[in-house]
Design a protein around this motif. Structure first.
Motif, PDB file in Angstrom:
ATOM      1  N   LEU A  92     -10.421   2.686   4.209  1.00 31.17           N
ATOM      2  CA  LEU A  92      -9.752   2.102   2.945  1.00 31.17           C
ATOM      3  C   LEU A  92     -10.438   0.773   2.412  1.00 31.17           C
ATOM      4  CD1 LEU A  92      -5.975   3.287   3.623  1.00 31.17           C
ATOM      5  CD2 LEU A  92      -7.901   4.417   2.168  1.00 31.17           C
ATOM      6  N   LYS A 129       5.725   4.549   2.269  1.00 34.19           N
ATOM      7  CA  LYS A 129       5.375   6.068   2.263  1.00 34.19           C
ATOM      8  C   LYS A 129       5.901   6.768   1.280  1.00 34.19           C
ATOM      9  CE  LYS A 129       3.651   6.720   7.001  1.00 34.19           C
ATOM     10  NZ  LYS A 129       2.565   7.429   6.622  1.00 34.19           N
ATOM     11  N   LEU A 183       3.463  -1.308   4.162  1.00 34.22           N
ATOM     12  CA  LEU A 183       3.159  -0.033   3.670  1.00 34.22           C
ATOM     13  C   LEU A 183       4.570   0.612   3.174  1.00 34.22           C
ATOM     14  CD1 LEU A 183       1.379   2.593   4.130  1.00 34.22           C
ATOM     15  CD2 LEU A 183       2.590   2.868   6.432  1.00 34.22           C
ATOM     16  N   PRO A 221      -4.126  13.292   0.517  1.00 37.06           N
ATOM     17  CA  PRO A 221      -3.469  12.156   0.357  1.00 37.06           C
ATOM     18  C   PRO A 221      -3.971  11.180  -0.942  1.00 37.06           C
ATOM     19  CG  PRO A 221      -5.279  11.998   1.791  1.00 37.06           C
ATOM     20  CD  PRO A 221      -5.151  13.322   1.606  1.00 37.06           C
ATOM     21  N   THR A 222      -3.094  10.220  -1.413  1.00 36.72           N
ATOM     22  CA  THR A 222      -3.609   9.244  -2.286  1.00 36.72           C
ATOM     23  C   THR A 222      -2.892   8.192  -1.899  1.00 36.72           C
ATOM     24  OG1 THR A 222      -3.394  10.938  -4.222  1.00 36.72           O
ATOM     25  CG2 THR A 222      -3.410   8.503  -4.873  1.00 36.72           C
ATOM     26  N   PHE A 223      -3.925   6.966  -1.929  1.00 35.96           N
ATOM     27  CA  PHE A 223      -3.429   5.860  -1.534  1.00 35.96           C
ATOM     28  C   PHE A 223      -3.631   4.664  -2.698  1.00 35.96           C
ATOM     29  CE2 PHE A 223      -5.468   7.961   2.202  1.00 35.96           C
ATOM     30  CZ  PHE A 223      -4.312   7.771   3.095  1.00 35.96           C
ATOM     31  N   CYS A 240      -4.062  14.426   5.273  1.00 36.47           N
ATOM     32  CA  CYS A 240      -3.299  13.123   5.457  1.00 36.47           C
ATOM     33  C   CYS A 240      -3.209  12.765   6.947  1.00 36.47           C
ATOM     34  CB  CYS A 240      -1.855  13.664   5.079  1.00 36.47           C
ATOM     35  SG  CYS A 240      -1.703  14.053   3.295  1.00 36.47           S
ATOM     36  N   GLY A 295       1.545  11.036   0.849  1.00 31.29           N
ATOM     37  CA  GLY A 295       1.088  12.107   1.906  1.00 31.29           C
ATOM     38  C   GLY A 295       2.219  12.863   2.430  1.00 31.29           C
ATOM     39  N   ASP A 346       1.310   5.004   0.440  1.00 28.34           N
ATOM     40  CA  ASP A 346       0.740   6.186   1.006  1.00 28.34           C
ATOM     41  C   ASP A 346       1.271   7.656   0.406  1.00 28.34           C
ATOM     42  OD1 ASP A 346      -0.387   8.341   2.490  1.00 28.34           O
ATOM     43  OD2 ASP A 346       0.654   7.401   4.461  1.00 28.34           O
ATOM     44  N   LEU A 378      -5.593   4.726   8.330  1.00 30.59           N
ATOM     45  CA  LEU A 378      -4.552   3.853   7.478  1.00 30.59           C
ATOM     46  C   LEU A 378      -4.175   2.770   8.647  1.00 30.59           C
ATOM     47  CD1 LEU A 378      -2.540   3.464   5.286  1.00 30.59           C
ATOM     48  CD2 LEU A 378      -1.299   5.342   6.482  1.00 30.59           C
ATOM     49  N   LEU A 407       1.031  -1.255   0.123  1.00 36.64           N
ATOM     50  CA  LEU A 407       0.100   0.039  -0.127  1.00 36.64           C
ATOM     51  C   LEU A 407       0.811   1.097   0.264  1.00 36.64           C
ATOM     52  CD1 LEU A 407      -2.715   1.238   0.140  1.00 36.64           C
ATOM     53  CD2 LEU A 407      -2.428   1.358   2.559  1.00 36.64           C
ATOM     54  N   ARG A 434      -6.802   2.564  -6.153  1.00 31.50           N
ATOM     55  CA  ARG A 434      -6.475   3.813  -5.972  1.00 31.50           C
ATOM     56  C   ARG A 434      -7.461   4.732  -5.189  1.00 31.50           C
ATOM     57  NH1 ARG A 434      -2.820   7.873  -9.268  1.00 31.50           N
ATOM     58  NH2 ARG A 434      -2.010   6.008  -9.953  1.00 31.50           N
TER      59      ARG A 434
END
Length: 222
Positions: free
Chosen positions: A222, A182, A180, A201-203, A161, A154, A152, A168, A150, A214
């Motif tokens: 999420l 970042k 994760l 933020p975009t995941f 975020c 941010g 993240d 998250l 994933l 996405r």
């Protein structure tokens, strides 16, 4: 008659300008620092992300006032009932942002007189000035190449975020196989461009290097 009209127009403009700043409150760097150090407040930097990364106040959140969409999206995650201490480079942008905030329900907004320029001249401390290298795109691709990852995208200074942090954390506790990664939204611009991310933020969830979903913005889960 025309002369009187212009006099009235000028007088009206002055009154509007004064009334627009009637609730304004500016303090110097020393008072500003004492206040944010000793109180339960929010510190808000309305410069660009690039400016922010040249040095910022401790725990400052950021939204670029010149990017209206970004500013409007991020400012809504501030607490209107809690005092906001706001600043920019020299005071112009923060004055406009503070005026808008006061007119839209924020109870108390304090401006840094002279902006971060005055802050630095007063010898007050800044953070984030270290020259940290960007994440390389090849390294990013290698990192997402195996398993479930994933991403993240941010930043610590991004209000939405921070809003997503517990969401998250809950997601990762429920999906133990997901790792994760970042991506810093203020620093890792090459990676952001490669994965076509323009807002925070975009995941993004990857499985063996392939994007499977996405999400952008703030969600309850999420």
């Amino acid at each position: 008659m025309i002369y009187k009209y212009y006099i009235y127009l000028l007088f009206g403009s002055i009154l509007f300008s004064v009334s627009n700043r009637v609730n304004a409150q500016e303090v110097n760097a020393v008072v500003f620092n004492d206040s944010i150090r000793n109180g339960n407040v929010q510190v808000f930097d309305v410069r660009t992300a690039g400016e922010y990364n040249t040095g910022h106040l401790s725990n400052a959140l950021q939204a670029d006032y010149t990017k209206k969409e970004e500013f409007m999206e991020r400012v809504k995650y501030l607490d209107k009932d809690k005092t906001v201490y706001i600043y920019c480079l020299s005071g112009g942008r923060s004055a406009k942002a503070a005026s808008w905030m006061r007119g839209n329900g924020f109870k108390k907004v304090i401006e840094l007189e002279g902006g971060i320029n005055a802050w630095k001249q007063a010898g007050e401390p800044v953070e984030g000035t270290a020259d940290v290298k960007q994440m390389e795109v090849d390294a990013f691709r290698a990192d997402i190449g195996k398993g479930e990852v994933l991403v993240d995208v941010g930043a610590e200074w991004c209000p939405p975020c921070r809003k997503m942090a517990p969401v998250l954390e809950a997601y990762l506790s429920e999906h133990k196989t997901v790792r994760l990664l970042k991506v810093d939204g203020g620093r890792d611009q090459d990676v952001m461009q490669s994965i076509k991310v323009t807002s925070l933020p975009t995941f993004i969830l990857y499985k063996d290097g392939r994007e499977v979903w996405r999400k952008q913005g703030v969600y309850e889960q999420l």
